[in-house]
Scaffold this motif. Structure first.
Motif, mmCIF file in Angstrom:
data_model
loop_
_atom_site.group_PDB
_atom_site.id
_atom_site.type_symbol
_atom_site.label_atom_id
_atom_site.label_comp_id
_atom_site.label_asym_id
_atom_site.label_seq_id
_atom_site.Cartn_x
_atom_site.Cartn_y
_atom_site.Cartn_z
ATOM 1 N N LEU A 1 0.824 -1.211 0.000
ATOM 2 C CA LEU A 1 0.000 0.000 0.000
ATOM 3 C C LEU A 1 0.859 1.261 0.000
ATOM 4 C CD1 LEU A 1 -2.833 1.205 0.093
ATOM 5 C CD2 LEU A 1 -2.691 1.164 2.582
ATOM 6 N N ILE A 2 1.939 1.256 0.753
ATOM 7 C CA ILE A 2 2.824 2.433 0.801
ATOM 8 C C ILE A 2 3.398 2.726 -0.584
ATOM 9 C CG2 ILE A 2 5.011 3.300 1.713
ATOM 10 C CD1 ILE A 2 4.389 1.742 4.292
ATOM 11 N N LEU A 3 3.820 1.684 -1.291
ATOM 12 C CA LEU A 3 4.387 1.881 -2.632
ATOM 13 C C LEU A 3 3.318 2.305 -3.638
ATOM 14 C CD1 LEU A 3 6.853 -1.146 -2.819
ATOM 15 C CD2 LEU A 3 7.441 1.276 -2.594
ATOM 16 N N PHE B 1 -6.205 10.091 -2.902
ATOM 17 C CA PHE B 1 -5.390 8.891 -3.112
ATOM 18 C C PHE B 1 -4.235 8.804 -2.112
ATOM 19 C CE2 PHE B 1 -7.363 9.174 -7.395
ATOM 20 C CZ PHE B 1 -7.959 7.919 -7.403
ATOM 21 N N THR B 2 -3.686 9.934 -1.715
ATOM 22 C CA THR B 2 -2.641 9.907 -0.691
ATOM 23 C C THR B 2 -3.202 9.402 0.629
ATOM 24 O OG1 THR B 2 -1.504 11.783 -1.725
ATOM 25 C CG2 THR B 2 -0.928 11.282 0.554
ATOM 26 N N GLY B 3 -4.447 9.763 0.926
ATOM 27 C CA GLY B 3 -5.083 9.348 2.173
ATOM 28 C C GLY B 3 -5.248 7.849 2.322
ATOM 29 N N PHE B 4 -5.221 7.110 1.214
ATOM 30 C CA PHE B 4 -5.289 5.646 1.293
ATOM 31 C C PHE B 4 -4.163 5.099 2.158
ATOM 32 C CE2 PHE B 4 -8.295 3.630 -1.808
ATOM 33 C CZ PHE B 4 -8.979 4.780 -2.155
ATOM 34 N N SER B 5 -3.022 5.788 2.157
ATOM 35 C CA SER B 5 -1.861 5.284 2.892
ATOM 36 C C SER B 5 -2.113 5.211 4.393
ATOM 37 C CB SER B 5 -0.636 6.167 2.615
ATOM 38 O OG SER B 5 -0.816 7.475 3.138
ATOM 39 N N ILE C 1 7.897 21.628 -5.075
ATOM 40 C CA ILE C 1 9.137 20.869 -4.893
ATOM 41 C C ILE C 1 9.170 20.215 -3.517
ATOM 42 C CG2 ILE C 1 11.658 21.064 -4.778
ATOM 43 C CD1 ILE C 1 11.464 23.368 -6.791
ATOM 44 N N ALA C 2 8.586 20.890 -2.526
ATOM 45 C CA ALA C 2 8.614 20.390 -1.149
ATOM 46 C C ALA C 2 7.978 19.006 -1.014
ATOM 47 C CB ALA C 2 7.905 21.378 -0.225
ATOM 48 N N PHE C 3 7.037 18.670 -1.884
ATOM 49 C CA PHE C 3 6.335 17.394 -1.762
ATOM 50 C C PHE C 3 7.193 16.194 -2.162
ATOM 51 C CE2 PHE C 3 2.647 20.023 -1.224
ATOM 52 C CZ PHE C 3 1.791 19.246 -0.458
ATOM 53 N N PHE C 4 8.345 16.429 -2.786
ATOM 54 C CA PHE C 4 9.223 15.312 -3.113
ATOM 55 C C PHE C 4 9.828 14.691 -1.849
ATOM 56 C CE2 PHE C 4 8.797 17.069 -7.284
ATOM 57 C CZ PHE C 4 9.049 16.027 -8.155
ATOM 58 N N VAL C 5 9.943 15.467 -0.792
ATOM 59 C CA VAL C 5 10.546 14.964 0.450
ATOM 60 C C VAL C 5 9.677 13.894 1.115
ATOM 61 C CG1 VAL C 5 11.319 15.604 2.769
ATOM 62 C CG2 VAL C 5 11.884 17.072 0.824
ATOM 63 N N PRO C 6 8.398 14.157 1.409
ATOM 64 C CA PRO C 6 7.589 13.085 2.010
ATOM 65 C C PRO C 6 7.389 11.888 1.089
ATOM 66 C CG PRO C 6 6.207 14.983 1.436
ATOM 67 C CD PRO C 6 7.634 15.421 1.292
ATOM 68 N N ALA C 7 7.333 12.121 -0.224
ATOM 69 C CA ALA C 7 7.146 11.012 -1.164
ATOM 70 C C ALA C 7 8.335 10.054 -1.128
ATOM 71 C CB ALA C 7 6.950 11.556 -2.576
ATOM 72 N N PHE C 8 9.547 10.601 -1.124
ATOM 73 C CA PHE C 8 10.751 9.760 -1.095
ATOM 74 C C PHE C 8 10.861 9.015 0.237
ATOM 75 C CE2 PHE C 8 15.265 9.197 -0.066
ATOM 76 C CZ PHE C 8 15.643 8.378 -1.132
ATOM 77 N N PHE C 9 10.546 9.707 1.326
ATOM 78 C CA PHE C 9 10.593 9.100 2.661
ATOM 79 C C PHE C 9 9.621 7.925 2.748
ATOM 80 C CE2 PHE C 9 9.405 9.792 7.383
ATOM 81 C CZ PHE C 9 10.315 8.812 7.781
ATOM 82 N N GLN C 10 8.446 8.095 2.181
ATOM 83 C CA GLN C 10 7.439 7.048 2.205
ATOM 84 C C GLN C 10 7.925 5.796 1.476
ATOM 85 O OE1 GLN C 10 3.382 8.408 1.526
ATOM 86 N NE2 GLN C 10 2.893 6.521 0.426
ATOM 87 N N PHE D 1 10.454 -0.121 1.396
ATOM 88 C CA PHE D 1 11.535 -1.056 1.083
ATOM 89 C C PHE D 1 12.193 -1.588 2.355
ATOM 90 C CE2 PHE D 1 11.504 1.312 -3.052
ATOM 91 C CZ PHE D 1 11.144 0.228 -3.841
ATOM 92 N N SER D 2 12.240 -0.768 3.398
ATOM 93 C CA SER D 2 12.804 -1.220 4.676
ATOM 94 C C SER D 2 11.975 -2.344 5.275
ATOM 95 C CB SER D 2 12.879 -0.048 5.665
ATOM 96 O OG SER D 2 13.735 0.968 5.184
ATOM 97 N N ILE D 3 10.649 -2.228 5.163
ATOM 98 C CA ILE D 3 9.759 -3.274 5.675
ATOM 99 C C ILE D 3 9.988 -4.588 4.937
ATOM 100 C CG2 ILE D 3 7.343 -4.023 5.747
ATOM 101 C CD1 ILE D 3 6.581 -1.142 6.374
ATOM 102 N N LEU D 4 10.088 -4.509 3.612
ATOM 103 C CA LEU D 4 10.261 -5.713 2.809
ATOM 104 C C LEU D 4 11.601 -6.387 3.084
ATOM 105 C CD1 LEU D 4 8.851 -4.459 -0.622
ATOM 106 C CD2 LEU D 4 7.787 -6.103 0.943
ATOM 107 N N ILE D 5 12.622 -5.585 3.332
ATOM 108 C CA ILE D 5 13.967 -6.138 3.519
ATOM 109 C C ILE D 5 14.185 -6.645 4.948
ATOM 110 C CG2 ILE D 5 16.440 -5.588 3.506
ATOM 111 C CD1 ILE D 5 15.791 -3.517 1.290
ATOM 112 N N PHE D 6 13.728 -5.867 5.937
ATOM 113 C CA PHE D 6 14.058 -6.177 7.331
ATOM 114 C C PHE D 6 12.893 -6.717 8.162
ATOM 115 C CE2 PHE D 6 16.872 -2.584 6.071
ATOM 116 C CZ PHE D 6 18.085 -3.256 6.125
#
Length: 508
Positions: A113-115, A139-143, A205-214, A219-224
């Motif tokens: 869902l996050i991806l 659509f962002t609220g689905f997260s 431009i500011a919205f790229f920060v939360p998108a990348f963090f998300q 990927f951290s969940i899937l790996i660890f």
């Protein structure tokens, strides 16, 4: 210092080592906040950080709303509709997430869902109308449905004595994103603008920060990450350690349990109110008290940042009262806390002083968020087989409450924001009353003790499995859970009412 405790997983000849004490289901019976040991505490940190990132993304727009509304020429109705859209999408997503957790596990369900929702955050930088603004917020609220996987994950990793605080800390620290984004987004916007970008470009431009963090947290969940103490759902099903359940029966036992519906209603007026405040509070202080955008953002952030201790505190109190009074204590604590939050909400809408408003808002935030933590101190005991569905129903109820509240009180100009806040407090008090109707035959309710028919924990949880399923052994996990939830009888009844011929659970 962490001490490894050897244990033998059911269905396996291999000796496992745990960094915490565990019960017969290999769930942790202690909660070590500063540990990152696998699997219990690592799952805890992965869950709250990922949920935190989704909260930041979902509420990244409100702190910049004074800039965005000028750029897109948004009206009060446009803003209200978008606020409703931001929390309405997660209503059905949360119910679906609960079912997905029951079937495929919280790790895959949350990461997927996050991806899937991250592109909507990126697309916020491209919007140019009220309609596109509403759609990206929808659509962002689905997260926000990752809240359900967070609570499911914690309930799968931690035992009855500590599940309240585990759920409280994971949900509370995740909800911190609602406050943190009030600070993060204005700061990122200011930095981008100071570098040289125009004002109407900087917020995009500011919205790229939360998108990348998300995306990073997914990927951290899937790996660890790991679904349960014994491993991931897929491996456990292949090895036969976890029987494959039927979707229809999981769903049936969830939606037919009336306790889940009551908790969905009451959660709509603690967490739902929190979502509503996240959407309106910065604009409320900005407009009513003529504050600067940054100042209004700092005040608004204090509401969400109280989750650092308030929601975990609610879970801790729920566990504490349970030790003495059992499930009845958990129910009373929730009703008292949420009702007092409603009184404070009424006062918040009535006061006209900036300083008094800030103080009342902070105290209100503590109680309403603590009520959220207390709710999920009860949810894990409603159903063992349909835990995900019950979690999804309750979480979805939170979003329904936010949608209804915003539609009635904060859409358009029918009510002033201060009047809407006061009426919202009245609704909190009224919608908290049904807690008194929740009754567990093995433990009792707010006003009545356990059933005179001597119903046990096994009777309650094994009632979700028919005789054929029990012959196949599908009920074994529920049997262990029933044994480990005897503590919900409270100190007075915990040992005195246990039948002598019942086997004592093995703690490792």
């Amino acid at each position: 210092m962490e001490v490894e405790v050897p244990a033998v997983a059911e269905g396996s000849n291999e000796t496992q080592k745990w960094s915490v004490a565990v019960d017969s289901e290999n769930k942790a019976t202690e909660f070590r906040l500063m540990s990152i040991a696998k699997p219990h505490m690592r799952a805890f940190h992965l869950s709250w950080i990922s949920f935190f990132s989704c909260f930041v993304s979902s509420f990244a727009a409100p702190p910049l709303l004074p800039i965005i509304r000028d750029n897109l020429n948004l009206t009060a109705t446009d803003i209200g509709n978008a606020g409703v859209a931001s929390v309405s999408g997660a209503v059905f997503a949360r119910v679906a997430m609960g079912t997905a957790c029951d079937l495929v596990g919280p790790r895959l369900a949350s990461a997927s869902l996050i991806l899937l929702t991250a592109p909507a955050v990126y697309c916020t930088s491209l919007i140019n109308s009220a309609t596109s603004y509403l759609l990206v917020r929808f659509f962002t609220g689905f997260s926000l449905a990752t809240f359900v996987s967070t609570q499911f994950w914690m309930s799968s990793m931690f035992s009855a004595p500590v599940v309240g605080r585990a759920n409280g800390f994971s949900g509370g620290w995740g909800n911190l994103g609602g406050g943190a984004t009030q600070l993060i987004m204005p700061l990122v916007f200011s930095l981008v603008r100071d570098i040289g970008a125009a004002q109407f470009t900087a917020w995009r431009i500011a919205f790229f920060v939360p998108a990348f963090f998300q995306m990073l947290t997914a990927f951290s969940i899937l790996i660890f990450g790991q679904d349960t103490p014994d491993g991931n759902f897929q491996r456990l099903k292949k090895s036969g350690q976890k029987p494959k359940d039927e979707f229809s029966k999981v769903l049936f036992h969830g939606v037919t349990n009336y306790r889940g519906w009551i908790l969905a209603l009451t959660y709509g007026y603690c967490f739902g109110v929190e979502l509503t405040i996240d959407n309106i509070i910065a604009e409320y202080f900005y407009d009513r008290f003529n504050l600067k955008l940054h100042t209004a953002g700092i005040i608004a952030a204090s509401f969400g940042l109280a989750n650092l201790f308030s929601r975990p505190g609610g879970g801790f109190i729920s566990d504490a009262v349970s030790k003495r009074f059992g499930m009845r204590g958990r129910l009373w604590a929730l009703w008292l806390c949420q009702t007092f939050a409603g009184v404070l909400c009424i006062i918040l809408g009535l006061v006209g002083s900036l300083s008094v408003s800030v103080v009342v808002m902070i105290i209100f935030s503590v109680f309403v968020q603590a009520a959220c933590g207390m709710t999920f101190g009860i949810v894990p005991f409603v159903s063992r087989r349909s835990l995900g569905v019950i979690s999804g129903m309750t979480g979805g109820g939170g979003n329904v409450g936010a949608v209804v509240t915003q539609l009635i009180f904060f859409k358009g100009s029918k009510f002033s924001k201060e009047r809407g806040i006061t009426l919202m407090g009245v609704m909190i008090i009224i919608c908290t009353l049904p807690i008194c109707l929740i009754y567990f035959p093995q433990w009792g309710g707010m006003f009545f003790g356990p059933s005179s028919k001597k119903v046990t924990e096994e009777d309650y949880y094994l009632g979700e499995w028919n005789s054929k399923e029990q012959e196949k052994g599908s009920h074994h996990a529920s049997l262990k859970f029933a044994d480990n939830s005897v503590s919900e009888r409270g100190r007075k009844h915990n040992t005195s009412t246990r039948p002598n011929d019942e086997p004592t659970p093995t703690y490792v």
